[in-house]
Design a protein around this motif. Structure first.
Motif, PDB file in Angstrom:
ATOM      1  N   PHE A  30       0.958  -1.304   0.173  1.00 33.34           N
ATOM      2  CA  PHE A  30       0.601   0.488   0.368  1.00 33.34           C
ATOM      3  C   PHE A  30       0.653   1.283  -0.012  1.00 33.34           C
ATOM      4  N   PHE A  31      -0.085   2.580  -0.988  1.00 29.98           N
ATOM      5  CA  PHE A  31       1.385   3.516  -0.663  1.00 29.98           C
ATOM      6  C   PHE A  31       1.581   3.790   0.361  1.00 29.98           C
ATOM      7  N   ASP A  32       0.980   4.141   1.805  1.00 24.63           N
ATOM      8  CA  ASP A  32       1.204   4.502   2.671  1.00 24.63           C
ATOM      9  C   ASP A  32       2.705   4.029   3.321  1.00 24.63           C
ATOM     10  N   ASP A  33       2.308   2.525   2.744  1.00 31.23           N
ATOM     11  CA  ASP A  33       4.244   1.960   3.601  1.00 31.23           C
ATOM     12  C   ASP A  33       5.297   2.119   2.558  1.00 31.23           C
ATOM     13  N   THR A  34       5.240   1.829   1.349  1.00 29.44           N
ATOM     14  CA  THR A  34       6.253   3.164   0.778  1.00 29.44           C
ATOM     15  C   THR A  34       6.402   4.870   0.794  1.00 29.44           C
ATOM     16  N   LEU A  35       5.814   5.257   1.540  1.00 30.88           N
ATOM     17  CA  LEU A  35       5.793   6.530   1.096  1.00 30.88           C
ATOM     18  C   LEU A  35       6.799   6.701   3.050  1.00 30.88           C
ATOM     19  N   ALA A  36       6.351   5.750   3.608  1.00 32.69           N
ATOM     20  CA  ALA A  36       6.852   5.562   5.045  1.00 32.69           C
ATOM     21  C   ALA A  36       8.427   4.691   4.610  1.00 32.69           C
ATOM     22  N   ALA A  37       8.520   4.108   3.824  1.00 30.41           N
ATOM     23  CA  ALA A  37       9.989   3.566   3.204  1.00 30.41           C
ATOM     24  C   ALA A  37      10.193   5.445   2.896  1.00 30.41           C
ATOM     25  N   ALA A  38      10.123   5.848   1.903  1.00 36.85           N
ATOM     26  CA  ALA A  38      11.092   6.933   0.875  1.00 36.85           C
ATOM     27  C   ALA A  38      10.979   7.771   1.963  1.00 36.85           C
ATOM     28  N   LYS A  39      10.220   7.798   3.636  1.00 36.83           N
ATOM     29  CA  LYS A  39      10.497   9.292   4.309  1.00 36.83           C
ATOM     30  C   LYS A  39      11.492   8.798   5.210  1.00 36.83           C
ATOM     31  N   ALA A  40      12.052   7.703   5.536  1.00 39.42           N
ATOM     32  CA  ALA A  40      12.847   6.611   6.283  1.00 39.42           C
ATOM     33  C   ALA A  40      14.441   6.724   5.559  1.00 39.42           C
ATOM     34  N   PHE A  41      14.253   6.337   4.702  1.00 39.64           N
ATOM     35  CA  PHE A  41      15.461   6.897   3.670  1.00 39.64           C
ATOM     36  C   PHE A  41      15.948   7.969   4.218  1.00 39.64           C
ATOM     37  N   CYS A  42      15.901   9.272   2.932  1.00 34.45           N
ATOM     38  CA  CYS A  42      15.375  10.462   3.438  1.00 34.45           C
ATOM     39  C   CYS A  42      16.356  10.651   4.602  1.00 34.45           C
ATOM     40  N   ALA A  43      15.720  10.341   5.828  1.00 36.11           N
ATOM     41  CA  ALA A  43      16.172  10.044   6.915  1.00 36.11           C
ATOM     42  C   ALA A  43      17.304  10.299   6.919  1.00 36.11           C
TER      43      ALA A  43
END
Length: 414
Positions: free
Chosen positions: A123-136
């Protein structure tokens, strides 16, 4: 706001180094149909077939280099990928595991060796969380698809071009709304330019009925998260409008926000494809579909509809046709209780009218029972034919259940 005008116009000028302005053209078919002067701003004709390229361009050129990351299964991913290749920047694009292969391939094609694609989450929420975690963790810059000041500013370039392409502003502009980046940018630019314009165009915003996040935000006075979301209009089905975008849209009168049904949009997609050869994705057809609701309000007036995207996967065409026919009342599905005896099917066929056509038929014979179940899909040429068919079925003693308007059963069975 004068600074916003200057920055938006500078962004529009800078874009000319990479791609031309999209066409703004009068559409005779729509003009004649709605007795108005209808123009289409063809954002579906950018190099990535959507306006998302503009926001990505403006935000990324200001970074001056480095690595960016985003989460998207569609147009934002393709815009970021295209800009990575043309600006020589590195990008990591997170996409749900369920993303169709065609979209993954296009994103990879646009980005080339400048882009890494990571499939993460169902689901997109999981994808979004992964992208933000990668940036952090990595220090990469997270690029929001809409809730970013530089992205909003880049999308305003659509309004800059539109005013440059017309001798005078239109009477009305019809804009689709998802996360709000395009509408916020164009509205901010037009408001700031208002005192200098011969007239300020009226604005009508359009969102899909199953993703009316702006309507919900205006009612609450702040962005809220929708409990349920229909993802069919995937380019505009957003559960929560952006905080930054809503700051530009909060003064929009609620009656100027139109909500259009997803299945009706399918009729518009088909009409534009068949009559004009214009290929639009569901979100790209929102503004044109809204003309049906504006009706007498636009007669004799000049109206610009922004067609925001044309990334339509033709594998979806059967589903679009199906939805369009059901909305128009030209196709229905029934579960029919049929006697288990020789000749029962022939009796039913005799009930059908001359314009009724069986599009689907599944019969499950039950042992040691007098009746079996039939799933039957029927297409016809006029909605009123179904009233006559149901009357004849009743007179002949058949019992049935209409599944056509039951979304849960339809999803499972149809």
């Amino acid at each position: 706001m004068i600074d916003f005008v200057t920055r938006a116009e500078a962004a529009a000028t800078a874009m000319r180094d990479l791609f031309p302005a999209t066409p703004l053209a009068r559409n005779d078919y729509l003009s004649n149909r709605f007795n108005a002067d209808i123009w289409l701003k063809r954002e579906d004709l950018t190099p990535v077939r959507s306006y998302k390229l503009r926001g990505a361009f403006n935000a990324m050129r200001k970074l001056g280099g480095g690595r960016v990351a985003c989460a998207s299964a569609g147009n934002h991913a393709q815009g970021v990928a295209w800009m990575c290749r043309h600006l020589g920047m590195e990008g990591v694009i997170f996409m749900p595991v369920t993303t169709p292969g065609q979209k993954i391939d296009k994103t990879r094609l646009f980005g080339g060796d400048r882009v890494e694609i990571r499939l993460t989450g169902d689901f997109f929420d999981d994808t979004l969380a992964a992208a933000k975690a990668f940036c952090a963790e990595s220090g990469a810059h997270f690029l929001s698809p809409f809730d970013d000041d530089d992205v909003i500013e880049g999308q305003a370039a659509v309004a800059v071009e539109m005013l440059q392409q017309m001798p005078e502003p239109p009477d009305m502009i019809v804009l689709p709304v998802g996360g709000g980046g395009l509408s916020a940018g164009m509205l901010a630019y037009l408001r700031a330019r208002g005192p200098d314009l011969p007239r300020m165009p009226e604005i009508r915003l359009v969102e899909p009925m199953g993703g009316a996040s702006l309507t919900a935000a205006l009612a609450a006075g702040h962005p809220v998260t929708l409990e349920r979301l229909d993802n069919f209009v995937d380019g505009a089905a957003v559960a929560r409008i952006g905080d930054r975008t809503f700051a530009h849209l909060r003064q929009v009168p609620p009656q100027h926000v139109l909500r259009v049904p997803e299945n009706r949009i399918c009729i518009t997609i088909q009409e534009l494809l068949n009559t004009e050869g214009i290929v639009l994705e569901p979100a790209g057809a929102l503004s044109v579909d809204a003309l049906r609701d504006l009706g007498p309000e636009i007669e004799g007036r000049r109206v610009v509809c922004v067609t925001t995207g044309g990334n339509f996967d033709f594998e979806r065409l059967p589903d679009v046709k199906e939805r369009a026919m059901r909305f128009a009342g030209l196709k229905k599905y029934f579960v029919l209780r049929m006697p288990q005896r020789p000749g029962a099917l022939r009796d039913f066929l005799d009930i059908l009218g001359p314009e009724d056509d069986i599009a689907r038929f599944e019969y499950l014979k039950k042992s040691a029972r007098n009746f079996g179940s039939v799933l039957i899909g029927i297409e016809t040429s006029a909605p009123e034919n179904f009233a006559r068919l149901e009357a004849r079925m009743g007179e002949s003693g058949f019992t049935w259940t209409d599944l056509s308007d039951d979304p849960m059963l339809g999803e499972l069975v149809i």
